[in-house]
Design an enzyme around this catalytic site. Structure first.
Site, PDB file in Angstrom:
ATOM      1  CB  SER A 124      35.715  43.728  46.359  1.00  0.00           C
ATOM      2  OG  SER A 124      35.242  43.441  45.075  1.00  0.00           O
ATOM      3  CE1 TYR A 149      30.133  45.330  48.417  1.00  0.00           C
ATOM      4  CE2 TYR A 149      31.122  45.120  46.239  1.00  0.00           C
ATOM      5  CZ  TYR A 149      31.004  44.689  47.552  1.00  0.00           C
ATOM      6  OH  TYR A 149      31.773  43.650  48.000  1.00  0.00           O
ATOM      7  CE  LYS A 153      33.234  45.240  50.465  1.00  0.00           C
ATOM      8  NZ  LYS A 153      33.270  44.656  51.803  1.00  0.00           N
TER       9      LYS A 153
HETATM   10  P1  NAD Z   1      26.892  37.900  52.910  1.00  0.00           P
HETATM   11  O1  NAD Z   1      25.836  38.928  52.705  1.00  0.00           O
HETATM   12  O2  NAD Z   1      26.515  36.470  52.767  1.00  0.00           O
HETATM   13  O3  NAD Z   1      27.556  38.096  54.360  1.00  0.00           O
HETATM   14  C1  NAD Z   1      27.665  39.346  54.978  1.00  0.00           C
HETATM   15  C2  NAD Z   1      27.080  39.214  56.376  1.00  0.00           C
HETATM   16  O4  NAD Z   1      27.192  40.478  57.036  1.00  0.00           O
HETATM   17  C3  NAD Z   1      25.597  38.838  56.381  1.00  0.00           C
HETATM   18  O5  NAD Z   1      25.415  37.715  57.222  1.00  0.00           O
HETATM   19  C4  NAD Z   1      24.897  40.071  56.921  1.00  0.00           C
HETATM   20  O6  NAD Z   1      23.747  39.735  57.673  1.00  0.00           O
HETATM   21  C5  NAD Z   1      25.995  40.712  57.762  1.00  0.00           C
HETATM   22  N1  NAD Z   1      25.887  42.154  57.951  1.00  0.00           N
HETATM   23  C6  NAD Z   1      25.720  43.109  56.999  1.00  0.00           C
HETATM   24  N2  NAD Z   1      25.690  44.327  57.568  1.00  0.00           N
HETATM   25  C7  NAD Z   1      25.843  44.145  58.907  1.00  0.00           C
HETATM   26  C8  NAD Z   1      25.905  45.021  60.016  1.00  0.00           C
HETATM   27  N3  NAD Z   1      25.745  46.337  59.886  1.00  0.00           N
HETATM   28  N4  NAD Z   1      26.089  44.497  61.247  1.00  0.00           N
HETATM   29  C9  NAD Z   1      26.222  43.167  61.412  1.00  0.00           C
HETATM   30  N5  NAD Z   1      26.172  42.280  60.393  1.00  0.00           N
HETATM   31  C10 NAD Z   1      25.977  42.769  59.151  1.00  0.00           C
HETATM   32  O7  NAD Z   1      28.091  38.258  51.936  1.00  0.00           O
HETATM   33  P2  NAD Z   1      29.420  37.458  51.593  1.00  0.00           P
HETATM   34  O8  NAD Z   1      29.362  37.079  50.173  1.00  0.00           O
HETATM   35  O9  NAD Z   1      29.697  36.432  52.616  1.00  0.00           O
HETATM   36  O10 NAD Z   1      30.471  38.635  51.702  1.00  0.00           O
HETATM   37  C11 NAD Z   1      31.216  38.881  52.878  1.00  0.00           C
HETATM   38  C12 NAD Z   1      32.066  40.120  52.675  1.00  0.00           C
HETATM   39  O11 NAD Z   1      32.923  39.912  51.550  1.00  0.00           O
HETATM   40  C13 NAD Z   1      31.265  41.392  52.385  1.00  0.00           C
HETATM   41  O12 NAD Z   1      31.888  42.470  53.015  1.00  0.00           O
HETATM   42  C14 NAD Z   1      31.376  41.521  50.866  1.00  0.00           C
HETATM   43  O13 NAD Z   1      31.269  42.856  50.452  1.00  0.00           O
HETATM   44  C15 NAD Z   1      32.774  40.985  50.637  1.00  0.00           C
HETATM   45  N6  NAD Z   1      32.975  40.493  49.266  1.00  0.00           N
HETATM   46  C16 NAD Z   1      32.093  39.575  48.763  1.00  0.00           C
HETATM   47  C17 NAD Z   1      32.259  39.128  47.466  1.00  0.00           C
HETATM   48  C18 NAD Z   1      31.283  38.152  46.854  1.00  0.00           C
HETATM   49  O14 NAD Z   1      31.198  38.079  45.629  1.00  0.00           O
HETATM   50  N7  NAD Z   1      30.546  37.375  47.636  1.00  0.00           N
HETATM   51  C19 NAD Z   1      33.331  39.590  46.688  1.00  0.00           C
HETATM   52  C20 NAD Z   1      34.210  40.512  47.247  1.00  0.00           C
HETATM   53  C21 NAD Z   1      34.017  40.955  48.542  1.00  0.00           C
HETATM   54  C1  WQD Z   2      29.960  37.438  36.530  1.00  0.00           C
HETATM   55  C2  WQD Z   2      29.795  37.431  35.011  1.00  0.00           C
HETATM   56  C3  WQD Z   2      28.250  39.063  34.178  1.00  0.00           C
HETATM   57  C4  WQD Z   2      24.670  37.397  36.020  1.00  0.00           C
HETATM   58  C5  WQD Z   2      30.218  41.026  41.379  1.00  0.00           C
HETATM   59  C6  WQD Z   2      30.489  42.390  41.963  1.00  0.00           C
HETATM   60  C7  WQD Z   2      31.878  42.437  42.532  1.00  0.00           C
HETATM   61  C8  WQD Z   2      32.105  41.273  43.504  1.00  0.00           C
HETATM   62  C9  WQD Z   2      31.686  39.948  42.958  1.00  0.00           C
HETATM   63  C10 WQD Z   2      31.737  41.888  45.744  1.00  0.00           C
HETATM   64  C11 WQD Z   2      29.739  38.819  34.384  1.00  0.00           C
HETATM   65  C12 WQD Z   2      27.735  37.667  33.912  1.00  0.00           C
HETATM   66  C13 WQD Z   2      25.955  37.605  35.628  1.00  0.00           C
HETATM   67  C14 WQD Z   2      23.703  37.022  35.045  1.00  0.00           C
HETATM   68  C15 WQD Z   2      25.424  37.058  33.384  1.00  0.00           C
HETATM   69  N1  WQD Z   2      31.316  41.402  44.679  1.00  0.00           N
HETATM   70  N2  WQD Z   2      26.335  37.447  34.331  1.00  0.00           N
HETATM   71  N3  WQD Z   2      24.129  36.846  33.757  1.00  0.00           N
HETATM   72  O1  WQD Z   2      29.927  41.256  38.270  1.00  0.00           O
HETATM   73  O2  WQD Z   2      32.088  39.924  38.250  1.00  0.00           O
HETATM   74  O3  WQD Z   2      31.196  40.767  40.383  1.00  0.00           O
HETATM   75  O4  WQD Z   2      30.357  40.036  42.411  1.00  0.00           O
HETATM   76  O5  WQD Z   2      32.727  42.546  45.923  1.00  0.00           O
HETATM   77  O6  WQD Z   2      32.045  43.676  43.142  1.00  0.00           O
HETATM   78  O7  WQD Z   2      30.349  43.376  40.958  1.00  0.00           O
HETATM   79  O8  WQD Z   2      30.027  38.917  39.273  1.00  0.00           O
HETATM   80  O9  WQD Z   2      28.593  36.937  39.234  1.00  0.00           O
HETATM   81  O10 WQD Z   2      27.540  39.219  38.931  1.00  0.00           O
HETATM   82  O11 WQD Z   2      28.970  38.277  37.106  1.00  0.00           O
HETATM   83  O12 WQD Z   2      25.750  36.893  32.189  1.00  0.00           O
HETATM   84  O13 WQD Z   2      22.522  36.808  35.346  1.00  0.00           O
HETATM   85  O14 WQD Z   2      28.526  36.821  34.722  1.00  0.00           O
HETATM   86  O15 WQD Z   2      27.961  39.905  33.103  1.00  0.00           O
HETATM   87  O16 WQD Z   2      30.408  38.731  33.148  1.00  0.00           O
HETATM   88  P1  WQD Z   2      30.817  40.293  38.916  1.00  0.00           P
HETATM   89  P2  WQD Z   2      28.697  38.317  38.701  1.00  0.00           P
END
Ligand code: NAD
Ligand code: WQD
Length: 336
Positions: A124, A149, A153
């Site tokens: 991330s 969190y 990562k």
């Molecule tokens: P998500 O929660 O929709 O998907 C994650 C999946 O992993 C879920 O289906 C959950 O049930 C499963 N899971 C969690 N822990 C588990 C375990 N111990 N064993 C088996 N399954 C498990 O999330 P997502 O948005 O699809 O994110 C996928 C990955 O990408 C995550 O690692 C997340 O941290 C990373 N990521 C997400 C974002 C974002 O904003 N969505 C940004 C950066 C990184």
């Molecule tokens: C985006 C913008 C908020 C909600 C998060 C995690 C990051 C990554 C992606 C996994 C910001 C603003 C949000 C609301 C708002 N996840 N906001 N009102 O914070 O950039 O990233 O998700 O790795 O680690 O921190 O994403 O969508 O929460 O926020 O004004 O109700 O929207 O302040 O500027 P963020 P977000």
């Protein structure tokens, strides 16, 4: 060719399974369904017309993982499984360290025992911390993370780098996602948060569909063009396609590399609200609220390394992201 997809029932994993199938791979999903429903797997099958092998299994369950590796000829792993809720990670850090870091260690042990040493990992942009200026580049030092969190990562990246350093026959690709939004064009799969969403676009979608009254814009006094936070939103299908390129790379050669997956463009909260109103034809009511603790003003990528080395770039713009998020939300107002 079989690719194991941990967390494949989730938001990004489900979209990646569709693109794996479209590219001729056979995804095998492991998910414990702690943040997803098996319905998403049925929807992937509807979209692609292919059956998917699914193991309801926790990545911390070593015996379960061993069985999956024994029953299948797995060439590489895409590792999405993890918990991702920032506020929950602050209140329950041990749960996050155990699930995300402990789970990855167990997964790597099972991979090593099975002789499968190719892994693509969901990292991330959060690992850049709050001090690096955007555009963020992979050669910048990792920052101080602002929540457990993010720390998981950062540590998992270190675990995988150390693993490669100890044994150069591993092939590791660390993908640093920016802000994934949007959904598959069919409207059949998308992001399905439990309870009230933490992230901007799921929240905005629920305001537009009438489930929530208004958006709280978290701060309008940041040093950005309109005072609201700026982020690099990326269409989840572009992100999924980045994983196909990363899988091709780990299948081809050993090594350890890191790539940003972003668009390189920053949009403010109010830009997103406007784009979403246009895409949905609905009003998105908002009020200005205090800043959210831990938020930074601006975060966007320099995506040029992924373009140069993986031959990947994001092509879908903010309008398309909002249109596709809206199609998913309006066709599935209560999620799966
Ligand atoms: P998500 O929660 O929709 O998907 C994650 C999946 O992993 C879920 O289906 C959950 O049930 C499963 N899971 C969690 N822990 C588990 C375990 N111990 N064993 C088996 N399954 C498990 O999330 P997502 O948005 O699809 O994110 C996928 C990955 O990408 C995550 O690692 C997340 O941290 C990373 N990521 C997400 C974002 C974002 O904003 N969505 C940004 C950066 C990184
Ligand atoms: C985006 C913008 C908020 C909600 C998060 C995690 C990051 C990554 C992606 C996994 C910001 C603003 C949000 C609301 C708002 N996840 N906001 N009102 O914070 O950039 O990233 O998700 O790795 O680690 O921190 O994403 O969508 O929460 O926020 O004004 O109700 O929207 O302040 O500027 P963020 P977000």
């Amino acid at each position: 060719m079989s690719i194991l997809v941990t967390g494949g029932a989730g938001f990004i994993g489900s979209h990646t399974c569709v693109e794996l199938i479209n590219s001729g791979y056979e995804p095998i999903i492991i998910d414990n369904l702690c943040n997803s429903k098996s319905e998403s797997i049925k929807r992937i099958e509807e979209i692609t017309g292919k059956r998917i092998k699914f193991y309801e299994c926790d990545i911390r369950d070593r015996a379960g993982l061993d069985r999956v590796f024994a029953e299948n000829c797995i060439e590489a792993v895409i590792h999405f499984a993890g918990l991702k809720c920032v506020p929950e990670s602050i209140s329950e850090p041990l749960k996050y360290y155990d699930n995300n870091i402990g789970g990855t260690v167990t997964l790597c042990e099972a991979m090593k025992a099975a002789g499968c040493k190719k892994i693509v990992f969901s990292s991330s942009a959060t690992v850049y911390g709050s001090e690096n200026p955007s555009p963020l580049r992979e050669d910048m030092p990792e920052g101080k993370t602002t929540n457990p969190y993010g720390t998981t990562k950062l540590y998992i990246e270190k675990v995988l780098k150390d693993l490669y350093a100890s044994d150069n026959s591993w092939s590791v690709c660390l993908l640093r996602y920016f802000n994934p939004i949007g959904a598959h064009k069919s409207g059949k799969i998308g992001e399905d948060p439990k309870g009230i969403p933490n992230n901007l676009v799921p929240y905005v979608s629920q305001v537009a569909v009438g489930k929530l009254d208004h958006l709280n814009v978290c701060g309008n006094d940041y040093p950005t063009p309109d005072g609201t936070g700026v982020r690099d939103y990326i269409h989840v299908v572009d992100l999924a396609l980045g994983h196909i390129k990363a899988v091709e790379k780990v299948l081809k050669e050993s090594g350890c590399s890191t790539y940003n997956l972003g668009t390189g463009k920053g949009y403010s909260v109010l830009d997103v609200v406007k784009a979403f109103e246009k895409a949905s034809g609905r009003e998105v009511k908002y009020v200005i609220a205090p800043r959210r603790p831990g938020d930074i003003a601006t975060c966007y990528s320099d995506p040029s390394k992924a373009k140069a080395e993986l031959g990947w770039e994001a092509v879908r713009g903010i309008e398309e992201m909002c249109e596709d998020s809206w199609r998913w939300q309006s066709q599935n107002p209560n999620g799966y």
